[in-house]
Motif scaffolding. Structure first.
Motif, PDB file in Angstrom:
ATOM      1  N   TYR A  86       0.845  -1.210   0.000  1.00  0.00           N
ATOM      2  CA  TYR A  86       0.000   0.000   0.000  1.00  0.00           C
ATOM      3  C   TYR A  86       0.875   1.253   0.000  1.00  0.00           C
ATOM      4  CZ  TYR A  86      -3.117   3.664   1.648  1.00  0.00           C
ATOM      5  OH  TYR A  86      -3.816   4.841   1.780  1.00  0.00           O
ATOM      6  N   PHE A  87       1.925   1.262   0.827  1.00  0.00           N
ATOM      7  CA  PHE A  87       2.821   2.415   0.911  1.00  0.00           C
ATOM      8  C   PHE A  87       3.495   2.684  -0.443  1.00  0.00           C
ATOM      9  CE2 PHE A  87       7.169   4.034   1.679  1.00  0.00           C
ATOM     10  CZ  PHE A  87       6.852   5.260   2.247  1.00  0.00           C
ATOM     11  N   VAL A  88       4.014   1.632  -1.072  1.00  0.00           N
ATOM     12  CA  VAL A  88       4.672   1.797  -2.371  1.00  0.00           C
ATOM     13  C   VAL A  88       3.668   2.207  -3.440  1.00  0.00           C
ATOM     14  CG1 VAL A  88       5.989   0.623  -4.182  1.00  0.00           C
ATOM     15  CG2 VAL A  88       6.499   0.167  -1.776  1.00  0.00           C
ATOM     16  N   ALA A  89       2.461   1.653  -3.373  1.00  0.00           N
ATOM     17  CA  ALA A  89       1.412   2.010  -4.344  1.00  0.00           C
ATOM     18  C   ALA A  89       1.097   3.501  -4.281  1.00  0.00           C
ATOM     19  CB  ALA A  89       0.154   1.189  -4.092  1.00  0.00           C
ATOM     20  N   GLN A  90       1.096   4.050  -3.060  1.00  0.00           N
ATOM     21  CA  GLN A  90       0.839   5.484  -2.920  1.00  0.00           C
ATOM     22  C   GLN A  90       1.976   6.301  -3.522  1.00  0.00           C
ATOM     23  OE1 GLN A  90      -2.321   6.247  -1.829  1.00  0.00           O
ATOM     24  NE2 GLN A  90      -2.277   4.009  -1.936  1.00  0.00           N
ATOM     25  N   LEU A  91       3.208   5.839  -3.348  1.00  0.00           N
ATOM     26  CA  LEU A  91       4.363   6.547  -3.923  1.00  0.00           C
ATOM     27  C   LEU A  91       4.315   6.543  -5.451  1.00  0.00           C
ATOM     28  CD1 LEU A  91       7.323   5.310  -1.664  1.00  0.00           C
ATOM     29  CD2 LEU A  91       6.125   7.512  -1.567  1.00  0.00           C
ATOM     30  N   LEU A  92       3.785   5.439  -6.012  1.00  0.00           N
ATOM     31  CA  LEU A  92       3.712   5.313  -7.476  1.00  0.00           C
ATOM     32  C   LEU A  92       2.387   5.823  -8.044  1.00  0.00           C
ATOM     33  CD1 LEU A  92       5.251   1.720  -7.880  1.00  0.00           C
ATOM     34  CD2 LEU A  92       6.373   3.913  -8.333  1.00  0.00           C
ATOM     35  N   SER A  93       1.531   6.349  -7.175  1.00  0.00           N
ATOM     36  CA  SER A  93       0.210   6.863  -7.574  1.00  0.00           C
ATOM     37  C   SER A  93      -0.666   5.768  -8.199  1.00  0.00           C
ATOM     38  CB  SER A  93       0.365   8.033  -8.559  1.00  0.00           C
ATOM     39  OG  SER A  93       1.082   9.091  -7.968  1.00  0.00           O
ATOM     40  N   ASP A 152      -0.245  -2.746 -16.945  1.00  0.00           N
ATOM     41  CA  ASP A 152       0.045  -1.314 -16.914  1.00  0.00           C
ATOM     42  C   ASP A 152       1.487  -1.121 -16.477  1.00  0.00           C
ATOM     43  OD1 ASP A 152      -1.123   1.627 -16.649  1.00  0.00           O
ATOM     44  OD2 ASP A 152       0.108   1.247 -14.878  1.00  0.00           O
ATOM     45  N   ASN A 153       2.208  -0.223 -17.125  1.00  0.00           N
ATOM     46  CA  ASN A 153       3.640  -0.052 -16.845  1.00  0.00           C
ATOM     47  C   ASN A 153       3.925   0.278 -15.383  1.00  0.00           C
ATOM     48  OD1 ASN A 153       4.347  -0.567 -19.501  1.00  0.00           O
ATOM     49  ND2 ASN A 153       4.274   1.589 -20.110  1.00  0.00           N
ATOM     50  N   THR A 154       3.101   1.154 -14.815  1.00  0.00           N
ATOM     51  CA  THR A 154       3.306   1.530 -13.411  1.00  0.00           C
ATOM     52  C   THR A 154       3.034   0.353 -12.486  1.00  0.00           C
ATOM     53  OG1 THR A 154       2.590   3.787 -13.948  1.00  0.00           O
ATOM     54  CG2 THR A 154       2.713   3.201 -11.620  1.00  0.00           C
ATOM     55  N   VAL A 155       2.009  -0.410 -12.804  1.00  0.00           N
ATOM     56  CA  VAL A 155       1.679  -1.579 -11.981  1.00  0.00           C
ATOM     57  C   VAL A 155       2.763  -2.649 -12.112  1.00  0.00           C
ATOM     58  CG1 VAL A 155      -0.030  -3.387 -11.550  1.00  0.00           C
ATOM     59  CG2 VAL A 155      -0.788  -1.095 -12.169  1.00  0.00           C
ATOM     60  N   ILE A 156       3.387  -2.751 -13.281  1.00  0.00           N
ATOM     61  CA  ILE A 156       4.504  -3.685 -13.456  1.00  0.00           C
ATOM     62  C   ILE A 156       5.647  -3.323 -12.503  1.00  0.00           C
ATOM     63  CG2 ILE A 156       6.330  -4.440 -15.022  1.00  0.00           C
ATOM     64  CD1 ILE A 156       4.320  -4.271 -17.307  1.00  0.00           C
ATOM     65  N   ILE A 157       5.933  -2.017 -12.401  1.00  0.00           N
ATOM     66  CA  ILE A 157       6.976  -1.561 -11.467  1.00  0.00           C
ATOM     67  C   ILE A 157       6.594  -1.920 -10.041  1.00  0.00           C
ATOM     68  CG2 ILE A 157       8.136   0.471 -10.513  1.00  0.00           C
ATOM     69  CD1 ILE A 157       7.806   1.783 -13.282  1.00  0.00           C
ATOM     70  N   LEU A 158       5.308  -1.695  -9.707  1.00  0.00           N
ATOM     71  CA  LEU A 158       4.823  -2.051  -8.370  1.00  0.00           C
ATOM     72  C   LEU A 158       4.956  -3.560  -8.137  1.00  0.00           C
ATOM     73  CD1 LEU A 158       3.418  -1.442  -5.704  1.00  0.00           C
ATOM     74  CD2 LEU A 158       1.221  -1.514  -6.909  1.00  0.00           C
ATOM     75  N   GLY A 159       4.647  -4.343  -9.163  1.00  0.00           N
ATOM     76  CA  GLY A 159       4.742  -5.794  -9.047  1.00  0.00           C
ATOM     77  C   GLY A 159       6.170  -6.258  -8.811  1.00  0.00           C
ATOM     78  N   LEU A 160       7.125  -5.649  -9.513  1.00  0.00           N
ATOM     79  CA  LEU A 160       8.534  -6.006  -9.340  1.00  0.00           C
ATOM     80  C   LEU A 160       9.027  -5.645  -7.938  1.00  0.00           C
ATOM     81  CD1 LEU A 160       9.922  -4.894 -12.828  1.00  0.00           C
ATOM     82  CD2 LEU A 160       9.452  -7.225 -12.041  1.00  0.00           C
ATOM     83  N   ILE A 161       8.604  -4.478  -7.462  1.00  0.00           N
ATOM     84  CA  ILE A 161       8.964  -4.085  -6.088  1.00  0.00           C
ATOM     85  C   ILE A 161       8.288  -5.023  -5.087  1.00  0.00           C
ATOM     86  CG2 ILE A 161       8.789  -2.255  -4.349  1.00  0.00           C
ATOM     87  CD1 ILE A 161       8.926  -0.225  -6.646  1.00  0.00           C
ATOM     88  N   ALA A 162       7.058  -5.419  -5.398  1.00  0.00           N
ATOM     89  CA  ALA A 162       6.300  -6.298  -4.505  1.00  0.00           C
ATOM     90  C   ALA A 162       6.981  -7.654  -4.332  1.00  0.00           C
ATOM     91  CB  ALA A 162       4.881  -6.491  -5.030  1.00  0.00           C
ATOM     92  N   ILE A 163       7.725  -8.112  -5.352  1.00  0.00           N
ATOM     93  CA  ILE A 163       8.472  -9.365  -5.227  1.00  0.00           C
ATOM     94  C   ILE A 163       9.422  -9.285  -4.033  1.00  0.00           C
ATOM     95  CG2 ILE A 163      10.249 -10.817  -6.278  1.00  0.00           C
ATOM     96  CD1 ILE A 163       9.036 -10.131  -9.006  1.00  0.00           C
TER      97      ILE A 163
END
Length: 415
Positions: A117-124, A317-328
């Motif tokens: 959730y915290f990272v998702a907020q940073l990535l909007s 979505d490109n932004t969600v892909i970044i979130l997914g990679l961080i989520a790993i």
């Protein structure tokens, strides 16, 4: 649905043959890789052969991955996995398994949900906190299908193997219950509905877990005595075991108790009462062993092929892909903490807490269960985001963690 399932079975057979002759990888991983390659080919020829692309789209859609796994495949896979687990060995690791499958899942759920959730907020990225916790619940349990299938390929200590087997068999049932509880909280997130939510969630958790374990014990003993009474007719004995799984899972669903936990208990009781590991040459147990081993391999294949084929149905979505990679990374960190904390409180003589926790972390693969639970959210406002993140984590877990877990075990925990 039957036609789609038939074609998936054909693909499983073809991919397994290719792996047997050429790739020589753990079969589940090979099936995933070949399925992903198939998807890449389909996407590349989409404009040239749209009918072929659409055919495979319809194939996956008609298979209804979420319903097929949660309502059908999971019952057989968990029963087959539990059938050969020795209860006495499991009892030696009972506290580890209990803590990993309960507190471990809860700790991981909260950590993963909060960090994502915290990272998702940073990535909007639009993701509600309660649904971030729902995501934490569905991604926290390790997948027994993925873990048990890959575990057979490596030589690890009996104690560690039992920890992984026991946790992976029980924590998916607990994980589904935690997922249901978190989803209930997310859906009832209104002031006028807040009163009594804690009590309702507590009762749901108690009913699902205790009810599932108790019902599983009941049908386990019923199944044992039924099979024992027909041991002179091995075909009928196999038929009785199928009936226990199919009818037991259906009744558990009607009673709103945990079907996965019921299947684990039933498999443990039947397998140990019949002593299937030591009486393999008796006609009845030999038939049971052969049937459930073959069925387990087939259904494992179906699951991993479908996981791979779902890729072309997901819009990333490109932004969600970044979130997914961080989520790993976040999921791995949370997994380590959720294993290391309870493990440190227990007295273990085999390896250091850090090394064992590292192996348990990297060996805690996510698979079909996480993806099926994610797909069940497709009708919600945050379902698409959660599906994308989940798929990225599952692919990484199976391909990267699955292919490297053996080397990590050899390095950290030499026999």
């Amino acid at each position: 649905m039957f036609e789609s399932f038939s074609i998936v079975i054909a693909l499983v057979s073809l991919f397994s043959f290719i792996n047997y002759k050429f790739l020589k990888l753990p079969n589940t991983i090979a099936l995933m890789i070949l399925s992903l390659i198939t998807v890449v080919i389909l996407i590349s020829i989409k404009n040239v052969f749209p009918e072929v692309y659409q055919f495979f789209c319809d194939l996956v859609i008609n298979s209804n991955f979420e319903k097929l796994l949660l309502d059908t495949l999971l019952s057989f896979l968990l029963f087959a996995g539990a059938l050969h687990v020795n209860i006495k060995d499991l009892a030696h690791e009972r506290w580890s398994v209990l803590l990993f499958a309960s507190f471990g899942v809860l700790i991981s759920t909260i950590l993963v949900g909060s960090l994502v959730y915290f990272v998702a907020q940073l990535l909007s990225v639009n993701l509600d906190f309660t649904y971030a916790l729902v995501f934490g619940a569905l991604i926290s349990p390790t997948d027994p299908v993925a873990v048990l299938a890959i575990l057979k390929k490596y030589d690890i200590s009996k104690s560690l193997k039992m920890k992984i087997e026991g946790e992976s068999l029980f924590n998916d049932g607990i994980g589904v219950v935690v997922f249901s509880a978190m989803l209930l909280i997310a859906q009832l997130k209104h002031p006028e509905l807040d009163v009594g939510i804690g009590k309702e969630v507590g009762l749901l958790f108690l009913k699902e877990t205790v009810g599932g374990l108790a019902f599983g014990s009941l049908i386990g003993f019923v199944g044992y005595y039924s099979i024992k009474a027909t041991k002179d007719n091995p075909h009928l004995a196999v038929m009785m075991s199928i009936a226990i799984v199919v009818s037991g899972y259906a009744v558990a669903s009607l009673l709103h108790i945990s079907g996965p936990l019921a299947m684990v208990m039933a498999g443990l009781i039947i397998g140990n009462k019949l002593d299937v590991n030591h009486h393999k040459h008796q006609m009845c147990t030999e038939q049971l062993n052969n049937f459930w081993e073959i069925l387990d391999e087939i259904l494992n294949g179906v699951l991993f092929v479908l996981i791979g084929l779902t890729l072309h149905l997901i819009t990333f979505d490109n932004t969600v892909i970044i979130l997914g990679l961080i989520a790993i990374v976040l999921v791995l960190i949370s997994r380590f903490v959720s294993v290391f904390l309870p493990y440190s409180f227990l007295n273990h003589k085999e390896y250091s807490a850090f090394k064992t926790s590292a192996v348990l972390t990297w060996g805690g693969l996510r698979g079909g269960i996480s993806l099926a639970l994610a797909f069940s959210l497709s009708g919600t406002a945050y379902g698409n985001v959660i599906i994308q993140i989940t798929f990225i984590i599952v692919i990484f877990a199976i391909l990267v963690q699955g292919l490297s877990i053996g080397k990590l075990v050899e390095k950290l925990l030499p026999t």
